[in-house]
Design a protein around this motif. Structure first.
Motif, PDB file in Angstrom:
ATOM      1  N   ASN A 115       0.186  -3.959   3.960  1.00 24.45           N
ATOM      2  CA  ASN A 115       1.558  -3.583   3.605  1.00 24.45           C
ATOM      3  C   ASN A 115       2.421  -3.251   4.825  1.00 24.45           C
ATOM      4  O   ASN A 115       3.480  -2.628   4.699  1.00 24.45           O
ATOM      5  N   HIS A 116       1.990  -3.683   5.989  1.00 27.06           N
ATOM      6  CA  HIS A 116       2.747  -3.392   7.208  1.00 27.06           C
ATOM      7  C   HIS A 116       4.158  -3.970   7.133  1.00 27.06           C
ATOM      8  O   HIS A 116       5.132  -3.302   7.529  1.00 27.06           O
ATOM      9  N   LYS A 121       6.469  -1.834   4.729  1.00 28.37           N
ATOM     10  CA  LYS A 121       6.750  -0.499   5.268  1.00 28.37           C
ATOM     11  C   LYS A 121       7.665  -0.585   6.491  1.00 28.37           C
ATOM     12  O   LYS A 121       8.539   0.266   6.681  1.00 28.37           O
ATOM     13  N   CYS A 162      11.298  -1.221   5.298  1.00 24.47           N
ATOM     14  CA  CYS A 162      11.878  -0.019   4.692  1.00 24.47           C
ATOM     15  C   CYS A 162      12.170   1.047   5.742  1.00 24.47           C
ATOM     16  O   CYS A 162      13.177   1.762   5.664  1.00 24.47           O
ATOM     17  N   LEU A 169       9.803   2.744  -0.200  1.00 26.11           N
ATOM     18  CA  LEU A 169       9.187   1.525  -0.711  1.00 26.11           C
ATOM     19  C   LEU A 169       8.960   1.676  -2.205  1.00 26.11           C
ATOM     20  O   LEU A 169       8.335   2.636  -2.652  1.00 26.11           O
ATOM     21  N   ASP A 200       4.605   8.262  -1.690  1.00 26.43           N
ATOM     22  CA  ASP A 200       3.767   7.633  -0.669  1.00 26.43           C
ATOM     23  C   ASP A 200       3.115   6.398  -1.264  1.00 26.43           C
ATOM     24  O   ASP A 200       2.435   6.476  -2.286  1.00 26.43           O
ATOM     25  N   TYR A 201       3.338   5.259  -0.662  1.00 23.49           N
ATOM     26  CA  TYR A 201       2.768   4.007  -1.146  1.00 23.49           C
ATOM     27  C   TYR A 201       1.320   3.921  -0.699  1.00 23.49           C
ATOM     28  O   TYR A 201       1.002   4.117   0.469  1.00 23.49           O
ATOM     29  N   PRO A 247      -1.690   2.693   0.844  1.00 25.45           N
ATOM     30  CA  PRO A 247      -1.842   1.618   1.825  1.00 25.45           C
ATOM     31  C   PRO A 247      -3.104   0.792   1.591  1.00 25.45           C
ATOM     32  O   PRO A 247      -4.064   1.249   0.977  1.00 25.45           O
TER      33      PRO A 247
END
Length: 571
Positions: A386-387, A390, A393, A400, A416-417, A419
């Motif tokens: 998911n770099h 993130k 955003c 996100l 908090d997504y 990761p």
């Protein structure tokens, strides 16, 4: 956290200002005097009742056969200015009802239309195969001087310095790009919602999603606010909105149509490529678009495009019994992961009966290594941990988005997504190797069907759902493997409408032995009245780089369905 009392941050101000600029770009006389109550779910008939379009403009926009529109433009029976104006008015009405647009540039589009009309008047010849035609574009295809926000706050204020290759070619073809359409943040959702422009609604039922990520195009074209839209597809983003909105489309194989210069998520990910395709209310529109783009030799502008001119021989089914008099289709009643809802099963039964009535053979498709293909594709999609999402955003400070389920304050979802761990290159290479082996295994499996077809050939094409349900409530479209299967295997695939949900016929089925938890959840999602009137479509799956043949076979299926419906009086 009580989001309604959260302090306003700079990214929120940027969003508010961008939405205001969008609203200010709409001519006041094109605004509805009164918006329907949110309780009015179906809004498809509002453009014709609004009084904003003249009878002639209604006639233009209600013409769904793109071939007819193009003929009238070429003959100057309809001018590009009046056609563009008519569709622009209808697009703006559609936007007020479904929130489907991002970029609205009326003066620029009409200036282009006037130029095309003048050229036709002077030379007597249309500029190209799409002469004078207004075309809508998903908010990925860059246009010089315009923003390409693509669902991210960080893209506000960034104007493109050049056109994407697709836009270049559309200009060569004589088209008039006239609006761009909404997408989800990250593009990797089967829903259409972002912090900048908000949520797009399905015009058949505004409590349901039009799908994603080309959901803005789906809603717009379903409202007949555009005669031809262009979207993209990495896991079903063309076919899912087309299924939910009753449209035709084509997911071509990698490199058949030009993608260079378009904005995108996961840039550099080339294991499973995103591709572009048309979305229209007629199959003729899909064919006209594909022919027009290929005739312009896109390989001369995009180095990834395969040097393959349009093949009339393939379109005439040279490798499928020449004239297509007797084809053998296979139906995938379910994919071994999730069973479809009753309307999809009925649509497949209708299609089977129609094809058999037309003299074709239909057999049952045997699924092959689907779970392995699914795991391989999904692992590739999250390989960067998911770099990319993130990072984009973080440029603006916007959160996100984690869920597409509506919240009390849709502008702010501060969580908090979770990761994913990025893969080291050795593991990613292993996935590539595994994908190649899975593609070879599936190819061999397809070829072995020659023993069951009776035609001396393997199955000509596979018929299946694009999703196991019709349009669903916002946030609940989370199964995309029927479509992702084709992206992972790079199969040319079309989408065609079949019918609509009928609560009297499409009654819930008794529980079955569920494949997994997701299968059970989707089974429980079906409620007859909730989906009444929704379009029901299917996909037609062909081999890699077989666009011409799959388009012709879609014509054959579409024609068989029309004749069968007329014969049986089913709709």
């Amino acid at each position: 956290m009580n989001t309604s009392s959260a302090p306003r941050s700079d990214w929120k101000v940027l969003c508010e200002n961008r939405r205001k600029a969008q609203q200010d770009s709409i001519p006041r006389e094109w605004l509805l005097s009164e918006l329907p109550p949110i309780s009015q779910r179906n809004v498809l008939d509002i453009p014709s009742k609004s009084g904003i379009l003249t009878p002639r403009e209604l006639g233009i926009t209600e013409t769904t056969d793109l071939g007819v529109i193009l003929q009238k433009l070429r003959s100057n029976e309809w001018t590009s200015v009046e056609v563009t104006t008519a569709f622009y008015k209808r697009a703006v009405i559609a936007h007020q009802l479904t929130n489907c647009l991002t970029e609205i540039f009326v003066d620029r589009a009409l200036e282009r239309a006037r130029y095309l009309d003048e050229m036709l008047e002077k030379t007597g010849k249309p500029l190209g195969p799409l002469h004078g035609l207004p075309v809508s574009l998903k908010d990925q295809f860059t246009m010089k001087g315009l923003e390409t926000i693509m669902g991210y706050v960080s893209s506000i204020g960034k104007h493109a310095e050049s056109d994407s290759v697709l836009v270049e070619i559309l200009y060569k073809c004589g088209a008039v790009p006239f609006v761009r359409t909404n997408v989800p943040q990250t593009l990797m959702w089967g829903e259409t919602y972002n912090h900048v422009f908000g949520r797009t609604l399905n015009p058949y039922n505004r409590t349901l999603t039009p799908g994603g990520s080309s959901g803005g195009e789906g809603a717009l074209v379903a409202m007949k606010g555009s005669p031809l839209g262009v979207g993209t597809d990495i896991g079903g983003s063309l076919r899912i909105p087309s299924a939910f909105c009753g449209l035709y489309t084509l997911r071509p194989s990698y490199g058949r149509l030009p993608y260079y210069g378009a904005a995108n998520a996961l840039m550099g990910q080339e294991s499973i490529l995103s591709v572009l395709g048309p979305m229209t209310n007629s199959l003729s529109g899909v064919i006209e678009f594909v022919k027009a783009i290929i005739y312009e030799k896109p390989w001369d502008l995009d180095p990834v495009v395969i040097r393959k001119p349009w093949s009339e021989a393939e379109y005439k089914l040279s490798e499928h019994g020449e004239d297509g008099a007797q084809l053998c289709f296979a139906i995938m009643w379910d994919n071994g992961v999730v069973r479809p809802h009753p309307p999809l099963l009925r649509a497949m039964k209708m299609t089977k009966d129609a094809l058999e009535a037309a003299g074709h053979k239909v057999i049952e498709w045997e699924c092959h290594r689907h779970i392995e293909i699914y795991k391989n594709a999904e692992t590739i999609f999250v390989a960067d941990g998911n770099h990319d999402y993130k990072t984009q955003c973080a440029l603006s400070g916007e959160p996100l988005i984690q869920t597409m389920i509506p919240t009390d304050d849709e502008e702010y979802q501060d969580h908090d997504y979770e990761p994913h761990n990025p893969l080291v290159k050795e593991l990613l290479w292993q996935l590539h190797d595994e994908k190649r082996e899975l593609r070879k295994s599936h190819l061999d499996h397809w070829n072995r069907t020659v023993s069951r077809t009776g035609t001396g050939r393997p199955v000509d094409a596979i018929i299946s759902p694009a999703v196991p349900y019709t349009a669903v409530p916002h946030g609940l479209n989370y199964d995309a493997f029927y479509t992702t299967l084709c992206n992972a295997l790079d199969y040319s695939t079309s989408m065609f409408p079949v019918t609509h949900v009928d609560p009297k016929i499409d009654v819930p089925h008794e529980p079955h032995d569920f494949y997994n938890h997701e299968d059970e959840m989707i089974f429980k999602l079906y409620q007859t009245d909730k989906f009444a009137g929704c379009p029901v479509g299917l996909q037609l799956i062909g081999r890699t780089l077989e666009e011409e043949a799959i388009l012709k076979m879609t014509e054959i299926v579409d024609d068989a369905l029309s004749k069968w419906k007329a014969m049986t009086m089913q709709i």
